[in-house]
Every structure is written in structure tokens, then in C-alpha cells.
Design an enzyme around this catalytic site. Structure first.
Site, mmCIF file in Angstrom:
data_model
loop_
_atom_site.group_PDB
_atom_site.id
_atom_site.type_symbol
_atom_site.label_atom_id
_atom_site.label_comp_id
_atom_site.label_asym_id
_atom_site.label_seq_id
_atom_site.Cartn_x
_atom_site.Cartn_y
_atom_site.Cartn_z
ATOM 1 N N GLU A 81 2.860 7.186 0.766
ATOM 2 C CA GLU A 81 1.796 6.655 1.620
ATOM 3 C C GLU A 81 1.142 7.779 2.425
ATOM 4 O OE1 GLU A 81 0.651 3.835 1.218
ATOM 5 O OE2 GLU A 81 2.245 2.733 0.188
ATOM 6 N N ARG A 91 0.180 -11.518 6.033
ATOM 7 C CA ARG A 91 -0.108 -12.614 5.093
ATOM 8 C C ARG A 91 1.011 -13.649 5.133
ATOM 9 N NH1 ARG A 91 1.492 -13.732 0.166
ATOM 10 N NH2 ARG A 91 2.737 -11.835 -0.009
ATOM 11 N N CYS A 144 5.989 -2.613 7.141
ATOM 12 C CA CYS A 144 6.143 -1.205 6.733
ATOM 13 C C CYS A 144 5.077 -0.334 7.393
ATOM 14 C CB CYS A 144 6.029 -1.063 5.216
ATOM 15 S SG CYS A 144 7.512 -1.586 4.372
ATOM 16 N N HIS A 166 6.787 3.866 -0.175
ATOM 17 C CA HIS A 166 7.056 2.546 -0.728
ATOM 18 C C HIS A 166 7.745 2.709 -2.080
ATOM 19 C CE1 HIS A 166 4.203 -0.044 1.827
ATOM 20 N NE2 HIS A 166 5.325 -0.719 1.756
HETATM 21 N N1 PCA Z 1 8.331 -4.090 2.597
HETATM 22 C C1 PCA Z 1 7.437 -4.755 3.508
HETATM 23 C C2 PCA Z 1 8.209 -4.924 4.778
HETATM 24 C C3 PCA Z 1 9.611 -4.643 4.451
HETATM 25 C C4 PCA Z 1 9.588 -4.064 3.103
HETATM 26 O O1 PCA Z 1 10.551 -3.602 2.507
HETATM 27 C C5 PCA Z 1 6.123 -4.001 3.669
HETATM 28 O O2 PCA Z 1 5.727 -3.276 2.754
HETATM 29 O O3 PCA Z 1 5.489 -4.114 4.723
#
Ligand code: PCA
Length: 204
Positions: A81, A91, A144, A166
Site C-alpha cells: 500500500e 461498508r 486497515c 495487504h
Molecule cells: N482487513 C480489513 C480490516 C482487517 C483486515 O484484515 C481491511 O482491509 O480494512
């Protein structure tokens, strides 16, 4: 040197979250993989609770590098990211039932922060290991992104390597490969590898 790697508890009805499994395994095998101490921290999927838990771990361990991990279900690979944005727009409710819409992460703070992880050096290294990966220019507007923004706002700054990665579902990229990918990010962050010129953007 010390590295803090966070992962999240399950959310949205799932029974596991590969971001936590990857963080935990990296900590178990940290010294072999990145030659430094790795501390894993498990965060709740709540807007109110996630950053305070990571903040407490940072205060306790005084790390040189912080990598927050989260699950991006449906992603085709590891997503490095690039930027955290100052908005919550959920959402689905978080694990405490909160569903903020169009409110800032930190009122009055800048619109965004760049990751200070060496994204392109990491991208090259992860791809060289045969793991699918890309740079992403939105981490979403859920928990996140929230932790990523708070991390950069409260802890980031000159000389502090931090950001969010991610990971995809474990049936897309197995946990062992996720661990290898995050280890590559950590290694390059610790080394301060200069960024190669490597295109990673998208048209839309
Ligand atoms: N993914 C979510 C929140 C927790 C996770 O593992 C996100 O991408 O916001």
C-alpha cells in the site's frame, strides 16, 4: 534492531485471518528470515481499538520498522500500500458494531500520508521469489487504512520505516509465501534499500 509486525483478528464472519497467521509465523521465524527480532501483534478489527493496541506495542518494543498487515479478500496477490487517507467509510460494521461513514481518522490532520516502506525494492524482491504482488494506491477506507493512517500520523516521520501491506486469502497465496513476501519487505526496510525505477501503477 526490532521489527513490529501486526495482523488482524478475523472479521466479516470469517474464522481466520491470514494477516495474523503470517505475522505470527514471521515472528516465530523472524531471526532466521530477517536477522532481527520480530514482534507480532494481533489487532482487533475495530476502529476504536486497533490503533491503541498497535500503539501500545510500539511503546513497549521501540521498533525500528513497523509493518501492519491486513487481509484484502479477493486480491490476486500481495498489495504493497502506497498511501493512507484520512477517512473512515465503512461498508460493513466493524467487530464492535461501529460503522463510521465519511468521518476523518484524525480530525484536522492531513488528507494522506505516504508509506515509508521501500515499496518498489520490495516489489522487485517479492516477484523474484515468484509470489504475485503489486503496488496499490488505495488501502480502502476500513480498519486497515485506519491503522495505516494512525501509524503514519502518530509514529511515522524521518527515519521511521512504516506502512501497510495487504495480503490475499491463503488459498491464493499460501501463508508460507506471504511470510516470505513480508520478510522481503522487512529486510529492505531495515537495509534502507534505494527505490529502483520500476513501474507499478495502474490506469484506473
Ligand atoms: N482487513 C480489513 C480490516 C482487517 C483486515 O484484515 C481491511 O482491509 O480494512
Amino acid at each position: 534492531m526490532t521489527v513490529v509486525v501486526s495482523g488482524f483478528e478475523p472479521f466479516d464472519g470469517a474464522v481466520a485471518n491470514p494477516s495474523w497467521e503470517t505475522a505470527a509465523r514471521l515472528a516465530e521465524r523472524g531471526e532466521g528470515l530477517v536477522a532481527e527480532r520480530v514482534v507480532a501483534v494481533r489487532l482487533p478489527v475495530t476502529f476504536a481499538g486497533a490503533w491503541p493496541v498497535l500503539d501500545a506495542a510500539i511503546r513497549e518494543h521501540d521498533p525500528d520498522v513497523v509493518v501492519a498487515l491486513g487481509l484484502a479478500s479477493g486480491a490476486p496477490g500481495v498489495r504493497l500500500e502506497r498511501v493512507a487517507v484520512n477517512v473512515r467509510d465503512a461498508r460493513i460494521p466493524d467487530n464492535a458494531g461501529a460503522q463510521p461513514v465519511d468521518v476523518p481518522v484524525v480530525a484536522g490532520a492531513p488528507v494522506g500520508y505516504w508509506s515509508t516502506l521501500p515499496l518498489k525494492a520490495s516489489l522487485a524482491a517479492i516477484r523474484a521469489e515468484g509470489v504475485p504482488a503489486g503496488v496499490s494506491s488505495t488501502a480502502g477506507t476500513y480498519v486497515c487504512n485506519d491503522v495505516f493512517y494512525a501509524l503514519m500520523h502518530h509514529w511515522g516521520g524521518p527515519g521511521r520505516r512504516a506502512g501497510l501491506v495487504h495480503v490475499p486469502d491463503a488459498d491464493v497465496v499460501p501463508i508460507e509465501d506471504q511470510v516470505a513476501a513480508v520478510a522481503a519487505v522487512v529486510r529492505h526496510a531495515l537495509l534502507g534499500t534505494p527505490e529502483p525505477v520500476l513501474a507499478g501503477g495502474t490506469e484506473s
